[in-house]
Enzyme design. Structure first.
Site, mmCIF file in Angstrom:
data_model
loop_
_atom_site.group_PDB
_atom_site.id
_atom_site.type_symbol
_atom_site.label_atom_id
_atom_site.label_comp_id
_atom_site.label_asym_id
_atom_site.label_seq_id
_atom_site.Cartn_x
_atom_site.Cartn_y
_atom_site.Cartn_z
ATOM 1 N N LYS A 22 0.857 -1.210 0.000
ATOM 2 C CA LYS A 22 0.000 0.000 0.000
ATOM 3 C C LYS A 22 0.882 1.245 0.000
ATOM 4 O O LYS A 22 0.680 2.164 -0.796
ATOM 5 C CB LYS A 22 -0.885 0.004 1.236
ATOM 6 C CG LYS A 22 -1.556 1.352 1.525
ATOM 7 C CD LYS A 22 -2.466 1.350 2.713
ATOM 8 C CE LYS A 22 -1.811 1.614 4.016
ATOM 9 N NZ LYS A 22 -1.471 3.014 4.328
ATOM 10 N N ASN A 23 1.885 1.262 0.863
ATOM 11 C CA ASN A 23 2.667 2.484 1.051
ATOM 12 C C ASN A 23 3.710 2.716 -0.030
ATOM 13 O O ASN A 23 4.341 3.769 -0.064
ATOM 14 C CB ASN A 23 3.300 2.499 2.446
ATOM 15 C CG ASN A 23 2.226 2.678 3.524
ATOM 16 O OD1 ASN A 23 1.059 2.974 3.209
ATOM 17 N ND2 ASN A 23 2.587 2.466 4.769
ATOM 18 N N ARG A 92 -4.908 10.672 4.099
ATOM 19 C CA ARG A 92 -3.813 11.635 4.248
ATOM 20 C C ARG A 92 -2.833 11.578 3.092
ATOM 21 O O ARG A 92 -2.251 12.559 2.691
ATOM 22 C CB ARG A 92 -3.009 11.276 5.498
ATOM 23 C CG ARG A 92 -3.272 11.965 6.724
ATOM 24 C CD ARG A 92 -2.206 11.570 7.700
ATOM 25 N NE ARG A 92 -0.888 11.895 7.172
ATOM 26 C CZ ARG A 92 -0.414 13.121 7.130
ATOM 27 N NH1 ARG A 92 -1.172 14.109 7.494
ATOM 28 N NH2 ARG A 92 0.787 13.368 6.668
ATOM 29 N N CYS A 116 -5.303 12.390 12.463
ATOM 30 C CA CYS A 116 -6.030 11.122 12.534
ATOM 31 C C CYS A 116 -5.796 10.594 13.946
ATOM 32 O O CYS A 116 -5.202 11.256 14.788
ATOM 33 C CB CYS A 116 -5.519 10.146 11.480
ATOM 34 S SG CYS A 116 -3.840 9.619 11.778
ATOM 35 N N ARG A 121 -0.180 14.931 12.717
ATOM 36 C CA ARG A 121 0.364 14.658 11.381
ATOM 37 C C ARG A 121 0.413 15.911 10.501
ATOM 38 O O ARG A 121 -0.244 16.028 9.487
ATOM 39 C CB ARG A 121 -0.412 13.520 10.716
ATOM 40 C CG ARG A 121 -0.386 12.282 11.601
ATOM 41 C CD ARG A 121 -0.937 11.059 10.980
ATOM 42 N NE ARG A 121 -0.057 10.539 9.949
ATOM 43 C CZ ARG A 121 -0.386 9.485 9.202
ATOM 44 N NH1 ARG A 121 -1.565 8.921 9.373
ATOM 45 N NH2 ARG A 121 0.436 9.029 8.270
ATOM 46 N N ASP A 308 4.548 1.025 12.121
ATOM 47 C CA ASP A 308 3.311 0.396 11.661
ATOM 48 C C ASP A 308 3.147 -1.025 12.195
ATOM 49 O O ASP A 308 2.077 -1.618 12.054
ATOM 50 C CB ASP A 308 3.255 0.380 10.130
ATOM 51 C CG ASP A 308 3.071 1.785 9.584
ATOM 52 O OD1 ASP A 308 3.258 1.974 8.373
ATOM 53 O OD2 ASP A 308 2.774 2.697 10.383
ATOM 54 N N ILE A 330 7.785 7.598 16.885
ATOM 55 C CA ILE A 330 7.401 8.272 15.632
ATOM 56 C C ILE A 330 6.118 9.091 15.782
ATOM 57 O O ILE A 330 6.074 10.266 15.419
ATOM 58 C CB ILE A 330 7.228 7.252 14.479
ATOM 59 C CG1 ILE A 330 8.499 6.399 14.316
ATOM 60 C CG2 ILE A 330 6.845 7.950 13.186
ATOM 61 C CD1 ILE A 330 9.716 7.155 13.797
ATOM 62 N N ARG A 400 -8.521 -0.711 4.917
ATOM 63 C CA ARG A 400 -7.689 0.320 4.288
ATOM 64 C C ARG A 400 -6.280 -0.204 4.010
ATOM 65 O O ARG A 400 -5.583 0.314 3.153
ATOM 66 C CB ARG A 400 -7.588 1.556 5.188
ATOM 67 C CG ARG A 400 -8.839 2.412 5.226
ATOM 68 C CD ARG A 400 -8.573 3.725 5.922
ATOM 69 N NE ARG A 400 -7.397 4.365 5.352
ATOM 70 C CZ ARG A 400 -6.652 5.262 6.003
ATOM 71 N NH1 ARG A 400 -6.949 5.588 7.243
ATOM 72 N NH2 ARG A 400 -5.603 5.806 5.432
HETATM 73 C C1 EPZ Z 1 4.039 7.153 6.134
HETATM 74 O O1 EPZ Z 1 3.236 8.197 6.657
HETATM 75 C C2 EPZ Z 1 3.149 5.920 6.102
HETATM 76 N N1 EPZ Z 1 2.012 6.174 5.208
HETATM 77 C C3 EPZ Z 1 2.634 5.599 7.508
HETATM 78 O O2 EPZ Z 1 1.864 4.400 7.426
HETATM 79 C C4 EPZ Z 1 3.848 5.351 8.409
HETATM 80 O O3 EPZ Z 1 3.400 5.117 9.724
HETATM 81 C C5 EPZ Z 1 4.774 6.574 8.373
HETATM 82 O O4 EPZ Z 1 5.150 6.866 7.012
HETATM 83 C C6 EPZ Z 1 6.046 6.360 9.195
HETATM 84 O O5 EPZ Z 1 6.739 5.255 8.697
HETATM 85 C C7 EPZ Z 1 2.184 6.058 3.871
HETATM 86 O O6 EPZ Z 1 3.285 5.797 3.400
HETATM 87 C C8 EPZ Z 1 0.976 6.301 3.008
HETATM 88 P P1 EPZ Z 1 6.016 10.665 8.118
HETATM 89 P P2 EPZ Z 1 3.779 9.726 6.619
HETATM 90 O O7 EPZ Z 1 5.877 11.893 7.296
HETATM 91 O O8 EPZ Z 1 4.542 9.951 5.372
HETATM 92 C C9 EPZ Z 1 5.882 13.932 11.576
HETATM 93 C C10 EPZ Z 1 -0.010 3.025 7.726
HETATM 94 O O9 EPZ Z 1 -0.520 2.516 8.734
HETATM 95 N N2 EPZ Z 1 5.800 14.898 10.463
HETATM 96 O O10 EPZ Z 1 7.267 9.851 8.008
HETATM 97 O O11 EPZ Z 1 2.652 10.624 6.937
HETATM 98 C C11 EPZ Z 1 4.608 13.112 11.694
HETATM 99 O O12 EPZ Z 1 3.649 13.807 12.447
HETATM 100 C C12 EPZ Z 1 0.471 4.460 7.769
HETATM 101 O O13 EPZ Z 1 0.166 2.439 6.625
HETATM 102 C C13 EPZ Z 1 5.859 16.259 10.737
HETATM 103 O O14 EPZ Z 1 5.968 16.672 11.886
HETATM 104 O O15 EPZ Z 1 4.799 9.693 7.855
HETATM 105 C C14 EPZ Z 1 5.090 11.867 12.391
HETATM 106 O O16 EPZ Z 1 5.168 12.107 13.778
HETATM 107 C C15 EPZ Z 1 0.208 5.133 9.116
HETATM 108 N N3 EPZ Z 1 5.771 17.142 9.695
HETATM 109 C C16 EPZ Z 1 6.488 11.667 11.816
HETATM 110 O O17 EPZ Z 1 6.893 12.951 11.292
HETATM 111 C C17 EPZ Z 1 5.646 16.724 8.393
HETATM 112 O O18 EPZ Z 1 5.594 17.568 7.477
HETATM 113 C C18 EPZ Z 1 6.558 10.633 10.687
HETATM 114 O O19 EPZ Z 1 5.730 11.059 9.648
HETATM 115 C C19 EPZ Z 1 5.594 15.336 8.142
HETATM 116 C C20 EPZ Z 1 5.678 14.437 9.182
#
Ligand code: EPZ
Length: 421
Positions: A22-23, A92, A116, A121, A308, A330, A400
């Site tokens: 998915k990701n 998202r 969420c 996020r 995850d 995270i 999902r």
């Molecule tokens: C991706 O989300 C994945 N989703 C998430 O999987 C996964 O948990 C996450 O990466 C971490 O590995 C997809 O790939 C579609 P991040 P993403 O930006 O890109 C903070 C699932 O269950 N942050 O690496 O949104 C954020 O709040 C989902 O499949 C900021 O502060 O994750 C978080 O605490 C859930 N500002 C941390 O960084 C930003 O601009 C990691 O977020 C972006 C992120």
């Protein structure tokens, strides 16, 4: 809304085919916005999030076809530059259209995705990086507008290795002439898969899977024919379901190198993981279903323990012979599943981003509710080991992220059925 009804405990045997990631699929589908040409992507999992992306791409002006895990995209009309709230709030990952649309049209408007259950996020890391490429950011009625007279290649460093921001900026840079250098990038395997897709489209990308990625952009990108990598989170989830239930389960169409940190944890807990190249080149998980040894984990960006799989791991540790600790580094609110596991008899104390799990002899089936994709998966892990009937509500969360999960589990021997609530 549907429920899962699971009768446990029941050991598992046989084989499960792991679906496409998915990701990895979501950013690669977003990357089709970078080109007018036809794109054909295989091994795309049939999930709610993919259907949401199908709707979003069609709304934006693409013409999509999706069936038998094959997704094709053609440009039917001039693309819209605005991704509306009702589509973005559902998923998202819709924010991933920003990079491609900004690069192609120098303007994109999309609804701030909102938080969420696992956290606020924000997308500040994405927006700061777009500004480093020469874009301006403004806000209007819950939307963010990113625009640029001209985008320029640059060297920029993320304050945190955000997966989505790394993907968004890779896609944006792929259409900017010159070499853009991204530092402190996420190193997840899905990033490497996106890099492979961008290369097929004609962009020059190097350094994926390391902290520094260089992209030499093009004026125009080609269409692509591509096949998505296996889903490493589904792989890890099934390894944990098999370990909790007991028995011997082989996972096909996947690769143990994608789940090293989880395999190490499971082996420490006393689970037998077949060496790479087990029958069918997959992964075999074997255990007697007795209580595992306690193993503590802390979630980290890849190659650390994946956030995850934190919830499914907690469910597995709920029956450990001792106390284990989970540190969720995270997301700020990713322990919603703990209360549901405690309804099944687990003994868990949560303080901020730390959870202490005191293993119990027996979990008991109970009515529980999924709060997000992976929390829902954790309830399946617990139900696989619990004595009695577990009813899991709000399984649309699970849909999902896990393709036909009940069919796969039933084939492996689990007593699971989907019923209308
Ligand atoms: C991706 O989300 C994945 N989703 C998430 O999987 C996964 O948990 C996450 O990466 C971490 O590995 C997809 O790939 C579609 P991040 P993403 O930006 O890109 C903070 C699932 O269950 N942050 O690496 O949104 C954020 O709040 C989902 O499949 C900021 O502060 O994750 C978080 O605490 C859930 N500002 C941390 O960084 C930003 O601009 C990691 O977020 C972006 C992120």
């Amino acid at each position: 809304m549907d429920n899962f009804i699971i009768h446990g405990p029941k050991s598992l045997r046989g084989e499960v085919k792991i679906s496409g990631s998915k990701n990895a699929a979501l950013p690669i589908l977003a990357a089709t916005m970078l080109t007018r040409e036809k794109c054909e992507i295989k091994n795309v999992p049939d999930l709610r999030d993919v259907k949401s992306t199908f709707e979003l791409l069609n709304y934006m002006g693409k013409k999509c076809f999706f069936g038998f895990n094959a997704f094709s995209v053609e440009e039917a009309s001039a693309l819209k530059h605005h991704a509306p709230y009702d589509l973005v709030r559902r998923m998202r990952a819709s924010v991933l259209v920003a990079g491609p649309l900004l690069a192609r049209f120098k303007k994109v408007r999309f609804s701030l995705p909102g938080g969420c259950s696992i956290g606020v996020r924000p997308i500040d890391i994405h927006l700061e990086a777009f500004q480093k490429l020469g874009a301006e950011v403004s806000y209007e009625r819950g939307d963010v507008i990113v625009s640029a007279g001209k985008l320029k290649s640059a060297r920029l460093k993320f304050r945190f290795p955000s997966v989505g921001a790394t993907e968004n900026l890779m896609m944006c840079a792929a259409l900017i002439k010159g070499t853009t250098v991204l530092e402190n990038c996420a190193r997840e395997p899905e990033i490497a898969d996106l890099a492979g897709a961008l290369r097929c489209m004609g962009a020059e990308v190097e350094g994926e899977s390391t902290a520094t990625i260089k992209i030499c952009g093009r004026d125009v990108l080609k269409g692509l024919k591509y096949s998505v990598m296996p889903d490493r989170i589904e792989t890890g989830t099934f390894m944990l379901i098999a370990a909790a239930a007991g028995g011997k389960l082989t996972l096909l169409n996947t690769d143990i190198r994608l789940v090293k940190s989880v395999a190490r944890g499971l082996e420490k807990a006393g689970v037998k993981i077949s060496p790479p190249g087990g029958r069918g080149g997959g992964i075999t998980v074997e255990t007697d279903g007795l209580r595992p040894r306690p193993v503590s984990v802390e979630t980290k960006p890849y190659p650390g323990f994946p956030t995850d799989l934190q919830a499914p791991w907690m469910a597995f540790m709920a029956r450990a012979k001792g106390e284990s600790l989970i540190h969720e580094e995270i997301f700020e609110n990713r322990f919603m599943h703990a209360a549901e596991l405690m309804r099944m008899g687990a003994d868990i104390t949560v303080t901020d981003r730390k959870a202490v799990i005191r293993g119990v002899e027996r979990l008991l089936g109970a009515p529980v509710i999924a709060s997000d994709i992976r929390a829902g998966a954790a309830l399946i892990v617990a139900a696989a080991a619990a004595k009695g009937v577990t009813v899991i509500g709000r399984i649309y969360h699970i849909d999902r992220g896990y393709e036909k999960i009940e069919d796969k589990l039933r084939l492996a021997g689990m007593k699971i059925e989907r019923v209308k609530a």
